[in-house]
Design a protein around this motif. Sequence first.
Motif, PDB file in Angstrom:
ATOM      1  N   ASN A 100       0.838  -1.191   0.000  1.00  0.00           N
ATOM      2  CA  ASN A 100       0.000   0.000   0.000  1.00  0.00           C
ATOM      3  C   ASN A 100       0.880   1.251   0.000  1.00  0.00           C
ATOM      4  O   ASN A 100       1.081   1.891   1.035  1.00  0.00           O
ATOM      5  CB  ASN A 100      -0.924   0.007   1.222  1.00  0.00           C
ATOM      6  CG  ASN A 100      -1.982   1.088   1.146  1.00  0.00           C
ATOM      7  OD1 ASN A 100      -1.966   1.919   0.253  1.00  0.00           O
ATOM      8  ND2 ASN A 100      -2.905   1.080   2.101  1.00  0.00           N
TER       9      ASN A 100
ATOM     10  N   SER B  93       0.359   4.131  -0.886  1.00  0.00           N
ATOM     11  CA  SER B  93      -0.308   5.390  -0.534  1.00  0.00           C
ATOM     12  C   SER B  93      -0.072   5.775   0.919  1.00  0.00           C
ATOM     13  O   SER B  93      -0.272   6.935   1.296  1.00  0.00           O
ATOM     14  CB  SER B  93      -1.812   5.286  -0.794  1.00  0.00           C
ATOM     15  OG  SER B  93      -2.440   4.405   0.110  1.00  0.00           O
ATOM     16  N   LEU B  94       0.351   4.808   1.744  1.00  0.00           N
ATOM     17  CA  LEU B  94       0.648   5.078   3.156  1.00  0.00           C
ATOM     18  C   LEU B  94       2.149   5.094   3.441  1.00  0.00           C
ATOM     19  O   LEU B  94       2.554   5.149   4.594  1.00  0.00           O
ATOM     20  CB  LEU B  94      -0.035   4.034   4.047  1.00  0.00           C
ATOM     21  CG  LEU B  94      -1.566   3.975   3.970  1.00  0.00           C
ATOM     22  CD1 LEU B  94      -2.099   2.888   4.895  1.00  0.00           C
ATOM     23  CD2 LEU B  94      -2.185   5.325   4.310  1.00  0.00           C
TER      24      LEU B  94
ATOM     25  N   ILE C 203       7.313   7.664  -0.153  1.00  0.00           N
ATOM     26  CA  ILE C 203       6.925   7.557  -1.555  1.00  0.00           C
ATOM     27  C   ILE C 203       7.487   8.703  -2.395  1.00  0.00           C
ATOM     28  O   ILE C 203       7.735   8.541  -3.600  1.00  0.00           O
ATOM     29  CB  ILE C 203       5.387   7.476  -1.694  1.00  0.00           C
ATOM     30  CG1 ILE C 203       5.009   7.024  -3.111  1.00  0.00           C
ATOM     31  CG2 ILE C 203       4.731   8.788  -1.309  1.00  0.00           C
ATOM     32  CD1 ILE C 203       3.547   6.710  -3.290  1.00  0.00           C
ATOM     33  N   HIS C 204       7.711   9.848  -1.768  1.00  0.00           N
ATOM     34  CA  HIS C 204       8.249  10.995  -2.512  1.00  0.00           C
ATOM     35  C   HIS C 204       9.686  10.775  -2.963  1.00  0.00           C
ATOM     36  O   HIS C 204      10.203  11.560  -3.773  1.00  0.00           O
ATOM     37  CB  HIS C 204       8.169  12.261  -1.656  1.00  0.00           C
ATOM     38  CG  HIS C 204       9.040  12.209  -0.431  1.00  0.00           C
ATOM     39  ND1 HIS C 204       8.714  11.471   0.686  1.00  0.00           N
ATOM     40  CD2 HIS C 204      10.234  12.804  -0.163  1.00  0.00           C
ATOM     41  CE1 HIS C 204       9.660  11.613   1.597  1.00  0.00           C
ATOM     42  NE2 HIS C 204      10.584  12.416   1.107  1.00  0.00           N
TER      43      HIS C 204
ATOM     44  N   ARG D  32      -6.953   1.605  -6.771  1.00  0.00           N
ATOM     45  CA  ARG D  32      -5.620   1.621  -6.146  1.00  0.00           C
ATOM     46  C   ARG D  32      -4.611   2.340  -7.036  1.00  0.00           C
ATOM     47  O   ARG D  32      -3.740   3.077  -6.551  1.00  0.00           O
ATOM     48  CB  ARG D  32      -5.157   0.182  -5.870  1.00  0.00           C
ATOM     49  CG  ARG D  32      -6.007  -0.545  -4.850  1.00  0.00           C
ATOM     50  CD  ARG D  32      -5.788  -0.034  -3.450  1.00  0.00           C
ATOM     51  NE  ARG D  32      -6.822  -0.510  -2.531  1.00  0.00           N
ATOM     52  CZ  ARG D  32      -6.867  -0.209  -1.255  1.00  0.00           C
ATOM     53  NH1 ARG D  32      -5.943   0.559  -0.715  1.00  0.00           N
ATOM     54  NH2 ARG D  32      -7.844  -0.671  -0.483  1.00  0.00           N
TER      55      ARG D  32
ATOM     56  N   LEU E 199      -5.345   6.025  -6.708  1.00  0.00           N
ATOM     57  CA  LEU E 199      -4.881   6.506  -5.405  1.00  0.00           C
ATOM     58  C   LEU E 199      -3.367   6.679  -5.404  1.00  0.00           C
ATOM     59  O   LEU E 199      -2.837   7.640  -4.817  1.00  0.00           O
ATOM     60  CB  LEU E 199      -5.302   5.526  -4.307  1.00  0.00           C
ATOM     61  CG  LEU E 199      -4.824   5.836  -2.878  1.00  0.00           C
ATOM     62  CD1 LEU E 199      -5.360   7.185  -2.408  1.00  0.00           C
ATOM     63  CD2 LEU E 199      -5.247   4.721  -1.922  1.00  0.00           C
ATOM     64  N   TYR E 200      -2.661   5.765  -6.038  1.00  0.00           N
ATOM     65  CA  TYR E 200      -1.199   5.850  -6.143  1.00  0.00           C
ATOM     66  C   TYR E 200      -0.790   7.150  -6.837  1.00  0.00           C
ATOM     67  O   TYR E 200       0.091   7.886  -6.357  1.00  0.00           O
ATOM     68  CB  TYR E 200      -0.696   4.644  -6.917  1.00  0.00           C
ATOM     69  CG  TYR E 200       0.775   4.627  -7.241  1.00  0.00           C
ATOM     70  CD1 TYR E 200       1.718   4.286  -6.276  1.00  0.00           C
ATOM     71  CD2 TYR E 200       1.235   4.911  -8.529  1.00  0.00           C
ATOM     72  CE1 TYR E 200       3.076   4.240  -6.581  1.00  0.00           C
ATOM     73  CE2 TYR E 200       2.574   4.864  -8.837  1.00  0.00           C
ATOM     74  CZ  TYR E 200       3.496   4.533  -7.862  1.00  0.00           C
ATOM     75  OH  TYR E 200       4.837   4.488  -8.174  1.00  0.00           O
TER      76      TYR E 200
ATOM     77  N   ASP F  32      -2.633   9.904  -7.172  1.00  0.00           N
ATOM     78  CA  ASP F  32      -3.020  11.049  -6.332  1.00  0.00           C
ATOM     79  C   ASP F  32      -2.025  11.255  -5.188  1.00  0.00           C
ATOM     80  O   ASP F  32      -1.694  12.399  -4.841  1.00  0.00           O
ATOM     81  CB  ASP F  32      -4.420  10.832  -5.757  1.00  0.00           C
ATOM     82  CG  ASP F  32      -5.510  10.934  -6.814  1.00  0.00           C
ATOM     83  OD1 ASP F  32      -5.234  11.471  -7.898  1.00  0.00           O
ATOM     84  OD2 ASP F  32      -6.631  10.461  -6.550  1.00  0.00           O
ATOM     85  N   THR F  33      -1.571  10.147  -4.603  1.00  0.00           N
ATOM     86  CA  THR F  33      -0.616  10.240  -3.494  1.00  0.00           C
ATOM     87  C   THR F  33       0.687  10.877  -3.939  1.00  0.00           C
ATOM     88  O   THR F  33       1.239  11.756  -3.256  1.00  0.00           O
ATOM     89  CB  THR F  33      -0.351   8.856  -2.894  1.00  0.00           C
ATOM     90  OG1 THR F  33      -1.586   8.276  -2.452  1.00  0.00           O
ATOM     91  CG2 THR F  33       0.605   8.936  -1.715  1.00  0.00           C
TER      92      THR F  33
ATOM     93  N   LYS G 131       0.346  14.632  -4.505  1.00  0.00           N
ATOM     94  CA  LYS G 131       0.242  15.413  -3.278  1.00  0.00           C
ATOM     95  C   LYS G 131       1.527  15.379  -2.444  1.00  0.00           C
ATOM     96  O   LYS G 131       1.625  16.077  -1.433  1.00  0.00           O
ATOM     97  CB  LYS G 131      -0.923  14.906  -2.434  1.00  0.00           C
ATOM     98  CG  LYS G 131      -2.287  15.123  -3.087  1.00  0.00           C
ATOM     99  CD  LYS G 131      -3.387  14.457  -2.287  1.00  0.00           C
ATOM    100  CE  LYS G 131      -4.744  14.615  -2.967  1.00  0.00           C
ATOM    101  NZ  LYS G 131      -5.818  13.901  -2.230  1.00  0.00           N
ATOM    102  N   SER G 132       2.477  14.556  -2.846  1.00  0.00           N
ATOM    103  CA  SER G 132       3.718  14.409  -2.091  1.00  0.00           C
ATOM    104  C   SER G 132       4.748  15.421  -2.563  1.00  0.00           C
ATOM    105  O   SER G 132       4.501  16.228  -3.460  1.00  0.00           O
ATOM    106  CB  SER G 132       4.274  12.991  -2.269  1.00  0.00           C
ATOM    107  OG  SER G 132       4.857  12.841  -3.564  1.00  0.00           O
TER     108      SER G 132
END
Length: 337
Positions: A254, A256-257, A261-262, A282, A285-286, A288-289, A292-293
């Motif tokens: 996951n 996204s958590l 990830i950045h 999923r 979401l990946y 989008d994450t 936003k990072s």
Amino acid sequence: MISYKIKTCNTASKAATQTATDILHDVFPFVRVYKNGTIIRYLPEELVPPSTDPTARVRSKDVTIDHHRNISARIFVPENLKLRQNLPILVYYHGGGFTTGSAFSKTYNTYLTSLVSKAKIVAVSVNYRLAPEHDLPIGYDDAWYALKWVFSHSRSLGGNGSEPWLRKNVDFGKGFVGGDSAGGNIAHNVVLRAGLEKKSGIVLKGLFLNCPNFWGSTRIGEEEKKPFEVVFRNRLWLLVHPNVPATFDYPATNPSLDPNIHKLGCKNLLVYVAGEDILRDRGELYVDTLNKSAWGGSIRFFDIPGEGHVFDIANPDTDNARKMLHEVALFITEDNA
């Protein structure tokens, strides 16, 4: 030594003495594991040898990357390749739920041949070890080892790799990684590792993910409407990655958590998902994450309505499959002219 026979199993003879109560893990139709250690894979795989495809004008050959780890690969190059042509390189990881699939299968041989023909690149399709015989993170480690092997042919890194198709024909400043489904999950984790382990010297230009196999404990999007598929995905992750908490929220599964990830080790990303695929949300979401990072890279995202999981791999002759092959080829080559 690589065998190119069709990989299948006689389920009737292997499981004839087993009953439902003897099943330890059931992830049908991928794999079923019995308490006595019997492992049955239900999907037959037609393996094909490397060759020269006169229509696509692509050559291929197989290499062993590490005998001890049983890591191997198939390398694809344009047929009219000239020495020191300095082509982009793609390192590719096949799908199959971490339990099936092969770089030597007819399916992936067809896909990589088509992509190399269209994009005029060099591609390395990696054969990593599979679960449940080899639980994750072994597959991740194999994939990372293979990427380092590829980049050991880079002169700028002082590499001593001896494979001539890589050493003499690749511009390692134009390095890409890609994968579908489980291979997409692996591709993400490998590129993230490149970003975290700067000492490796591996610098990648881009990553592309086809219906990546990410998951989590909290249902999102349309997942609630597909309870049987949710159970299937839960069972799959419990089988292939048993040594982590059963929440499915660890970073490899996951992202996204993932607080790191950045640090994804490239600045160009292509992700495409299928509208009828339970993994569609999923993938979104990946994206989008990452947006936003603090990653700060460029993303191309395609959502293909009416299609199922890895539609282009399963049915490469459809209009949508050809469209995505074009987009992947463009993603790899458009800035490299």
